[in-house]
Structure formats: structure tokens, C-alpha cells
Design an enzyme around this catalytic site. Structure first.
Site, PDB file in Angstrom:
ATOM      1  N   ASP A  12       0.856  -1.179   0.000  1.00  0.00           N
ATOM      2  CA  ASP A  12       0.000   0.000   0.000  1.00  0.00           C
ATOM      3  C   ASP A  12       0.893   1.231   0.000  1.00  0.00           C
ATOM      4  OD1 ASP A  12      -3.067   0.791   0.841  1.00  0.00           O
ATOM      5  OD2 ASP A  12      -1.604   2.204   1.637  1.00  0.00           O
ATOM      6  N   ASN A  57      -2.353  13.036  -2.399  1.00  0.00           N
ATOM      7  CA  ASN A  57      -3.355  13.572  -3.328  1.00  0.00           C
ATOM      8  C   ASN A  57      -3.796  14.968  -2.923  1.00  0.00           C
ATOM      9  OD1 ASN A  57      -3.614  11.673  -5.340  1.00  0.00           O
ATOM     10  ND2 ASN A  57      -5.264  10.541  -4.358  1.00  0.00           N
ATOM     11  N   ASP A  83      -2.250   9.849  -9.601  1.00  0.00           N
ATOM     12  CA  ASP A  83      -2.334   8.845 -10.658  1.00  0.00           C
ATOM     13  C   ASP A  83      -0.955   8.517 -11.220  1.00  0.00           C
ATOM     14  OD1 ASP A  83      -5.042   8.684 -10.374  1.00  0.00           O
ATOM     15  OD2 ASP A  83      -5.525   9.862 -12.163  1.00  0.00           O
ATOM     16  N   GLU A 107      -4.944   2.511  -3.901  1.00  0.00           N
ATOM     17  CA  GLU A 107      -3.483   2.562  -3.858  1.00  0.00           C
ATOM     18  C   GLU A 107      -2.887   1.255  -3.345  1.00  0.00           C
ATOM     19  OE1 GLU A 107      -4.912   4.426   0.066  1.00  0.00           O
ATOM     20  OE2 GLU A 107      -5.584   4.243  -2.015  1.00  0.00           O
TER      21      GLU A 107
END
Length: 340
Positions: free
Chosen positions: A213, A221, A230, A256
Site C-alpha cells: 500500500d 493527493n 495517478d 493505492e
């Protein structure tokens, strides 16, 4: 491939193939029937060699591997014929396109010549009313032909563009069923199918699972924006594709989070793989387009588990997830093995 066996021979081959499919936990679908029917017939030594290699590696024959063998060995001739037909069709359209272009140009040139001749006949010294009407009519007809040909050219262009769009859509549809569009990795659907098949194989081998992860991804973000987020996932996906060769199966598990199936690999070997991947993710550097600044704070946490006797697929995922959470609780950017 064309089968020429009589009824008794075919029945005998099926009686031989079905127990092998049961033994190696092969799903009983038409594709696998054809694959294993061909295997026991020993008519394709290359196919037999690849199947036996898959059994040695995975303890079964995963669906994606079987599908690839089916395409490459059993329906190879049919696929080639289909490709030849498609290529022939596209070539024909291309030739028509070129021919139409040439026709349009010739017609335009012809129209120009006639119009020039009309101007010459319209000179006072050559003026004849009946001849002039004929020439005018002929010139008008020529212009009409030219416009019609141009319209045909536009239709051909549109048709060719539509064929290309349909072909691209077909390729995309085939990929969408198995592939995550952002990272290019296999998706959760492939993971679930192959995990179930490998874990339930009667010929059990060591099977390990890595869950990873990206650390603080939500905060990343919020700080840099979803486009940069992304890009991070794309970089991680690219790194996994390049560093997880067969028989490892890296997938985007969701968001993620990523997962890696490692057939014929024990937990200590899987831990070494995880540590290597962790170091490579930590080395990722991304330059911001607007500011030019380098982002160097990307890390990931890893949880590793190994399938135990009597353990279900979901239990193995849960154990790896708990090891992953432990890695995060212990400071992130680390790998943790599940105990027991």
C-alpha cells in the site's frame, strides 16, 4: 486445429483428460477440455512441454496461462486466418482510398480542362450558341461528377476511421476484462480467479502473497492533486511489471493497494522480494511539471503471508492485510511477515 479421432478414440482421450483436470484443479470449461484433450493426445509436444512446465511452477495451470496456450497452439491457425482476413480488409480499404483519391484528382483535372476549353469557345470569334450550350452542359456535368467523387472520398475516409475505431475498441474491450487501465497491471478479477485455482490445487506448493500500500496516499493527493497521485500509481505499476516476472502475478488490488501472488515461493523468499520492491519504490522520483520540484517522499508498506494447510483464500488475504497494517503502525516504509 482439426481433430480426426473417431468416437471411441475421443471418448478414451476424454476419460484420460478429465481425471488430470480434477487432479490439478482445472476449471471444466470448453477451453480447458480442448487444452487437456490435446495434451493427452500427445499431438503437440510443444504444448505438452509448456503445460508440464506450468504444472511444475504453479501446481496447476492458471486460467490466463491456459488461455494463452489455447490461442497459441490450438486455435493458432484460426487466429492467423482471422488476422489475414482483417489485414486483407484493411488493405482493401486502403487501396480503395488511394484509388478514390486518384479518381478525384483526375476528375478535377478533367473539369479544369473542360472549363478552360469552354472559355476558349466563348471567345467572340468562336461563339456558336448551340456548341456553347453543349459545352456548358458538359462542364456542369463534369463539376457534378467531381463533387460526387469528393463526397465518395469523404465517405471512404469516414468508413476507414470507423473501422480503425472499432478495431481499437475491440482491443480495448479485450484488455478491459483483465487489465487495470491506469497501471497496466492485471486487475482484481484475474487475481481472484488465479488465487482460487492455485490455492485449491491438489498438487500444493508453497504459495505466498504480498500486499502493498502506498504510504500517506490521501495526503499526497491532497497536497499535489489527483493527477500526480495517478502518476505515482502508474510508476508503481510500471515498477511491479518490470520487477515481478513470471510466475509472479502483480495486480492492482484496489485504490493505492497492490497485491503479488508468488507461486512456489515461501514466506522468507517473498519477504526478500518485498524488500527489493520497497527499495525501488522509495527510489522513485517525480518532477512536478509546473514548479519543476522533485517529489522524493514516495514510500510503501508491505505485508507478507504464506498459505497454510486448511487456510482459505480470504483468510490468507486477511493475514497479509494484518501484516501490512502492522508495517504501517511500526512506522511505514517497511515489510512485515505474518506469523503463523
Amino acid at each position: 486445429m482439426k481433430f480426426a479421432d473417431n468416437t471411441n478414440q475421443a471418448a478414451e482421450l476424454l476419460r484420460e483428460a478429465i481425471p488430470l483436470m480434477v487432479k490439478y484443479n482445472i476449471p471444466p470449461n470448453p477451453l480447458n477440455y480442448a487444452l487437456w484433450y490435446t495434451y493427452v493426445s500427445r499431438s503437440m509436444p510443444d504444448l505438452n512441454q509448456r503445460l508440464e512446465k506450468a504444472l511444475e511452477t504453479y501446481g496447476t495451470c492458471p486460467n490466463r496461462v491456459g488461455e494463452q496456450m489455447f490461442r497459441e497452439h490450438i486455435i493458432h491457425e484460426e487466429v492467423e486466418a482471422a488476422n489475414e482476413f482483417e489485414n486483407g480488409l484493411l488493405k482493401m480499404v486502403e487501396q480503395l482510398d488511394q484509388q478514390a483519391s486518384s479518381t478525384a484528382q483526375s476528375t478535377e483535372d478533367y473539369s479544369a480542362v473542360l472549363e478552360h476549353s469552354l472559355e476558349a469557345f466563348n471567345e467572340p470569334s468562336n461563339k456558336t450558341e448551340s456548341l456553347e450550350e453543349v459545352i456548358k452542359e458538359l462542364a456542369a456535368s463534369t463539376r457534378e461528377v467531381s463533387e460526387t467523387t469528393k463526397a465518395f472520398q469523404r465517405q471512404l475516409d469516414a468508413a476507414q476511421a470507423e473501422i480503425e475505431a472499432l478495431r481499437n475498441e475491440l482491443v480495448k474491450t479485450r484488455q478491459d476484462a483483465h487489465q487495470d487501465p491506469l497501471t497496466g497491471l492485471f486487475n482484481r478479477r484475474v487475481f481472484d480467479a488465479e488465487f482460487e485455482q492455485m490455492s485449491q490445487s491438489a498438487n500444493k506448493q508453497a504459495l505466498s502473497l504480498i500486499m502493498l500500500d502506498v504510504d500517506h496516499f490521501k495526503r499526497f493527493n491532497d497536497t499535489y492533486g489527483h493527477l500526480m497521485g495517478d502518476k505515482v500509481l502508474q510508476y508503481v505499476g510500471k515498477m511491479l511489471r518490470e520487477n515481478c516476472p513470471e510466475p509472479m502475478l502483480p495486480v492492482r488490488f484496489g485504490g493505492e493497494e497492490f497485491a503479488i501472488l508468488l507461486p512456489n515461493t515461501d514466506i522468507d523468499q517473498a519477504y526478500e522480494v518485498a524488500e527489493s520492491l520497497r527499495a525501488k519504490i522509495q527510489a522513485i522520483r517525480i518532477r512536478q511539471r509546473r514548479s519543476g520540484d522533485i517529489i522524493s517522499s514516495i514510500t510503501a508498506s508491505f505485508g507478507i503471508s504464506q498459505l497454510q494447510p486448511g487456510q482459505s483464500d480470504l483468510e490468507l488475504v486477511d493475514v497479509a492485510d494484518r501484516a501490512l497494517y502492522k508495517a504501517k503502525e511500526n512506522g511505514r516504509n517497511r515489510s512485515e511477515r505474518a506469523l503463523g
